[in-house]
Write a protein that holds these residues in place. Structure first.
Motif, PDB file in Angstrom:
ATOM      1  N   PRO A  20      80.258 110.960 -50.844  1.00  0.00           N
ATOM      2  CA  PRO A  20      80.339 111.840 -52.015  1.00  0.00           C
ATOM      3  C   PRO A  20      80.806 111.153 -53.307  1.00  0.00           C
ATOM      4  O   PRO A  20      80.414 111.575 -54.399  1.00  0.00           O
ATOM      5  N   ASN A  21      81.607 110.125 -53.181  1.00  0.00           N
ATOM      6  CA  ASN A  21      82.030 109.411 -54.385  1.00  0.00           C
ATOM      7  C   ASN A  21      81.027 108.287 -54.655  1.00  0.00           C
ATOM      8  O   ASN A  21      80.984 107.286 -53.930  1.00  0.00           O
ATOM      9  N   GLU A  22      80.236 108.472 -55.708  1.00  0.00           N
ATOM     10  CA  GLU A  22      79.111 107.566 -55.930  1.00  0.00           C
ATOM     11  C   GLU A  22      79.554 106.115 -56.146  1.00  0.00           C
ATOM     12  O   GLU A  22      78.961 105.192 -55.584  1.00  0.00           O
ATOM     13  N   ALA A  23      80.596 105.932 -56.939  1.00  0.00           N
ATOM     14  CA  ALA A  23      81.043 104.565 -57.231  1.00  0.00           C
ATOM     15  C   ALA A  23      81.521 103.875 -55.949  1.00  0.00           C
ATOM     16  O   ALA A  23      81.206 102.701 -55.702  1.00  0.00           O
ATOM     17  N   GLU A  24      82.246 104.620 -55.120  1.00  0.00           N
ATOM     18  CA  GLU A  24      82.710 104.036 -53.851  1.00  0.00           C
ATOM     19  C   GLU A  24      81.540 103.749 -52.920  1.00  0.00           C
ATOM     20  O   GLU A  24      81.530 102.742 -52.211  1.00  0.00           O
TER      21      GLU A  24
ATOM     22  N   LEU B 260      87.482 105.091 -50.592  1.00  0.00           N
ATOM     23  CA  LEU B 260      87.182 103.706 -50.237  1.00  0.00           C
ATOM     24  C   LEU B 260      87.622 102.835 -51.391  1.00  0.00           C
ATOM     25  O   LEU B 260      87.526 103.218 -52.551  1.00  0.00           O
ATOM     26  N   GLU B 261      88.104 101.645 -51.059  1.00  0.00           N
ATOM     27  CA  GLU B 261      88.645 100.768 -52.083  1.00  0.00           C
ATOM     28  C   GLU B 261      87.931  99.423 -52.032  1.00  0.00           C
ATOM     29  O   GLU B 261      87.722  98.865 -50.951  1.00  0.00           O
ATOM     30  N   GLY B 262      87.555  98.933 -53.199  1.00  0.00           N
ATOM     31  CA  GLY B 262      86.870  97.648 -53.251  1.00  0.00           C
ATOM     32  C   GLY B 262      87.773  96.559 -53.787  1.00  0.00           C
ATOM     33  O   GLY B 262      88.827  96.836 -54.379  1.00  0.00           O
ATOM     34  N   ASP B 263      87.354  95.304 -53.562  1.00  0.00           N
ATOM     35  CA  ASP B 263      88.106  94.190 -54.150  1.00  0.00           C
ATOM     36  C   ASP B 263      87.516  93.866 -55.526  1.00  0.00           C
ATOM     37  O   ASP B 263      86.629  94.558 -56.019  1.00  0.00           O
TER      38      ASP B 263
ATOM     39  N   VAL C 219      83.189  96.452 -43.545  1.00  0.00           N
ATOM     40  CA  VAL C 219      81.917  97.181 -43.497  1.00  0.00           C
ATOM     41  C   VAL C 219      82.242  98.650 -43.250  1.00  0.00           C
ATOM     42  O   VAL C 219      83.079  98.966 -42.404  1.00  0.00           O
ATOM     43  N   VAL C 220      81.611  99.537 -44.000  1.00  0.00           N
ATOM     44  CA  VAL C 220      81.799 100.978 -43.812  1.00  0.00           C
ATOM     45  C   VAL C 220      80.424 101.601 -43.629  1.00  0.00           C
ATOM     46  O   VAL C 220      79.502 101.331 -44.406  1.00  0.00           O
ATOM     47  N   VAL C 221      80.270 102.404 -42.570  1.00  0.00           N
ATOM     48  CA  VAL C 221      79.010 103.118 -42.379  1.00  0.00           C
ATOM     49  C   VAL C 221      79.273 104.608 -42.543  1.00  0.00           C
ATOM     50  O   VAL C 221      80.047 105.195 -41.791  1.00  0.00           O
ATOM     51  N   VAL C 222      78.658 105.182 -43.556  1.00  0.00           N
ATOM     52  CA  VAL C 222      78.796 106.612 -43.828  1.00  0.00           C
ATOM     53  C   VAL C 222      77.762 107.330 -42.969  1.00  0.00           C
ATOM     54  O   VAL C 222      76.563 107.181 -43.166  1.00  0.00           O
ATOM     55  N   SER C 223      78.247 108.081 -41.988  1.00  0.00           N
ATOM     56  CA  SER C 223      77.341 108.714 -41.027  1.00  0.00           C
ATOM     57  C   SER C 223      77.648 110.204 -40.990  1.00  0.00           C
ATOM     58  O   SER C 223      78.185 110.734 -40.032  1.00  0.00           O
ATOM     59  N   LEU C 224      77.324 110.856 -42.098  1.00  0.00           N
ATOM     60  CA  LEU C 224      77.737 112.242 -42.308  1.00  0.00           C
ATOM     61  C   LEU C 224      76.572 113.216 -42.224  1.00  0.00           C
ATOM     62  O   LEU C 224      76.539 114.242 -42.893  1.00  0.00           O
ATOM     63  N   GLY C 225      75.590 112.879 -41.392  1.00  0.00           N
ATOM     64  CA  GLY C 225      74.468 113.792 -41.244  1.00  0.00           C
ATOM     65  C   GLY C 225      73.437 113.613 -42.338  1.00  0.00           C
ATOM     66  O   GLY C 225      73.448 112.615 -43.061  1.00  0.00           O
ATOM     67  N   ALA C 226      72.555 114.592 -42.436  1.00  0.00           N
ATOM     68  CA  ALA C 226      71.377 114.417 -43.280  1.00  0.00           C
ATOM     69  C   ALA C 226      71.201 115.588 -44.233  1.00  0.00           C
ATOM     70  O   ALA C 226      71.759 116.663 -44.040  1.00  0.00           O
TER      71      ALA C 226
END
Lengths: 464, 82
Positions: free
Chosen positions: A123-127, A221-224, A244-251
């Motif tokens: 949901p957070n586009e930048a993240e 989520l936090e980036g460097d 690594v983050v996998v967003v697996s929140l359905g479709a």
């Protein structure tokens, strides 16, 4: 005369298929098989020929197949005009044209919509745009994630423990990669199979070394400094380091392009009758627009005429075949799409399969095997009848229960089975979460009015 | 050659993994993994697996795959689909 109109359509008509994936391809093949000799146009927003998605979360992540090499086999030459890499952006039902993103308009006599679903983004586009953050739906997603896993990340975070998320976690462990799974619900697979089976799935995760955290949300989520993900913040106040983050929140269903078209389309899909003919916004069935696959929502007699939309491979195939048949048939020759929902998953070396609509079930009974052995058949009951079944490494029983569902056999099953263990002698609550509480998204969406509920359904048209 | 297995039908009989082990492999007791694009050299073995599958779950390309796919990102025009 109706007869000659159909003959003319078959001889020289124009059929447009929007959506160039499994359902679109199968429908096109069936149309040609049935003797359609006119112009067939396949429109797809991805720049690829139709490819198969299930391997993307399994053999591709395990490094046993290439994401680029999952093109679907062809049963016959479909002599199509391909419009690939260009999205459909609008539909004019009166003029019978589909508008494309490149400005073209494609006229049709019959239209099949098979635009499917896409992964729900973070949901957070930048993240979500941080390097190392993935969703898994397309071939590019699969290739990117496979590369990221092959590079040997220190820790992968999977957000959401539905089927796809669980399969990704399983692939990580098989490759020896440390993985944390964060699930908002109480257990993996709980939305599709309920808490009783979810508890078995949770044990599978933990036995295989997954750091499974349930009842928890990822809040950020936090980036460097280089824009690469480095950590995730969780709702319990902890911070998890991960690369690594996998967003697996359905479709989400691809229906936005139909906004304003007058078709009965919304976030739950495109409503259609059992013959795959789309409804318009007024609830009147159209004559020339058909729907198939993940994006369709159709009533099913076996399940109380609830509108089902199914994200199932087999449904895409069966519904496409029915739609194609009906598009080229007189009304008296049309067939209903009454496929019994069925799907499979493979995770942690266990073959999970299901038929019917388990999520309609209120009770479950283990009829064969035992949960402790991770080898069993669970049968779901709803108002005194069998409504679904699930197997863990017990797939050969499914056909039997599919027939039981089709003939509305009583629940609990009146027969005793050969190897019923102590934990399966009586039905217990199936423990589905309150459907009004959001999770990563179910693979079956029930959206019809059920007379059994004795409630007045309120209808809010979305996006119109 | 392109292939796909209908895993709704597949019941883990493992005939395919026996006949074409470079293309099909069992994953656990019942699960099946396969290479969706098998090498041409495997054609005969895959054909045997297709014929031997007790539930006829393996679908292989009917077309000659020598012809190339439509060019990526074609935005218009006709292209061969095989």
């Amino acid at each position: 005369m109706a007869d000659s109109a159909l003959d003319q359509l078959k001889r020289s008509g124009r059929i447009v298929v929007v959506g160039a994936s499994l359902a679109g391809l199968r429908a096109a093949e069936v149309m040609r098989e049935k003797g359609f000799a006119g112009t067939l146009t396949l429109i797809g927003d991805e720049p690829h020929e139709p490819y198969d998605r299930p391997p993307l979360s399994k053999q591709v992540l395990l490094g046993k197949a290439d994401a680029e090499h999952t093109l679907l086999p062809r049963r016959r030459d479909i002599e199509a005009e391909w419009r690939l890499g260009v999205a459909a952006i609008g539909l004019d039902m009166a003029a019978r044209t589909v508008k494309l993103a490149d400005g073209d308009e494609v006229p049709y006599d019959r239209l099949l919509i098979a635009t499917g679903v896409r992964a729900r983004p973070w949901p957070n586009e930048a993240e979500g745009e941080l390097a190392g953050v993935f969703t898994l739906r397309t071939r590019e997603d699969g290739a990117g994630l496979a590369r990221a896993l092959a590079a040997g990340p220190r820790r992968v975070l999977v957000i959401g423990a539905g089927f796809t998320g669980s399969e990704i976690a399983s692939a990580c462990r098989e490759r020896g990669v440390d993985v944390t799974v964060a699930e908002r619900g109480d257990a993996p697979l709980v939305g599709a199979l309920g808490g009783v089976i979810g508890a078995v799935a949770a044990e599978l995760h933990r036995e295989n070394g997954v750091d499974l955290r349930t009842g928890i949300m990822v809040t950020g989520l936090e980036g460097d400094s280089s824009g690469r993900v480095r950590a995730a913040h969780l709702s319990d106040g902890t911070t998890l380091e991960c690369d690594v983050v996998v967003v697996s929140l359905g479709a989400q269903r691809n229906t936005e392009w139909l906004t304003g078209s007058g078709l009965g389309a919304g976030p739950r899909g495109i409503a259609c009758d059992a013959g795959c003919r789309a409804f318009d916004l007024r609830g009147i069935v159209t004559d020339d627009i058909y729907v198939a696959g993940d994006v369709a929502r159709s009533p099913h007699a076996l399940f109380g005429y609830q509108f089902l939309s199914l994200e199932h491979w087999g449904n895409a195939v069966a519904q496409a075949e029915t739609a194609a048949h009906n598009m080229l048939s007189e009304s008296t020759d049309r067939r209903p799409h009454l496929w019994v929902p069925a799907f499979w998953s493979s995770q942690f070396g266990v073959n999970i399969k299901s038929v019917g609509v388990p999520s309609m079930g209120t009770e479950i009974m283990i009829t064969q095997g035992s949960r402790a052995e991770r080898r069993f058949t669970g049968v779901y009951g709803y108002q005194g009848r069998i409504i679904g079944a699930v197997t863990f490494d017990n797939a050969r029983w499914l056909q039997f229960y599919e027939r039981q569902i089709e003939c509305t056999a009583p629940f609990p099953p009146p027969f005793t089975t050969v190897d019923r263990r102590a934990d399966g002698q009586r039905p217990i609550p199936a423990d589905f979460p309150d459907p009004s509480v959001p999770t990563h998204g179910p693979t079956i969406t029930l959206s019809g009015y059920s007379p059994a509920d004795r409630r007045i359904a309120t209808f809010t048209p979305a996006g119109h | 050659m392109r292939l796909v297995v209908d895993l709704n039908r597949c019941q883990g009989y493992a005939q395919c993994a026996f006949l074409a082990p470079d293309v099909f492999a069992m994953h656990g007791d019942e699960g099946l993994l396969y290479d969706p694009q098998a090498e041409a050299a495997q054609r005969e073995r895959v054909a045997q697996a297709v014929a031997a599958c007790p539930v006829q779950a393996i679908l292989v390309d009917e077309l000659d795959l020598a012809a190339t796919a439509p060019a990526a990102a074609t935005s218009s025009g006709e292209a061969s689909d095989g």
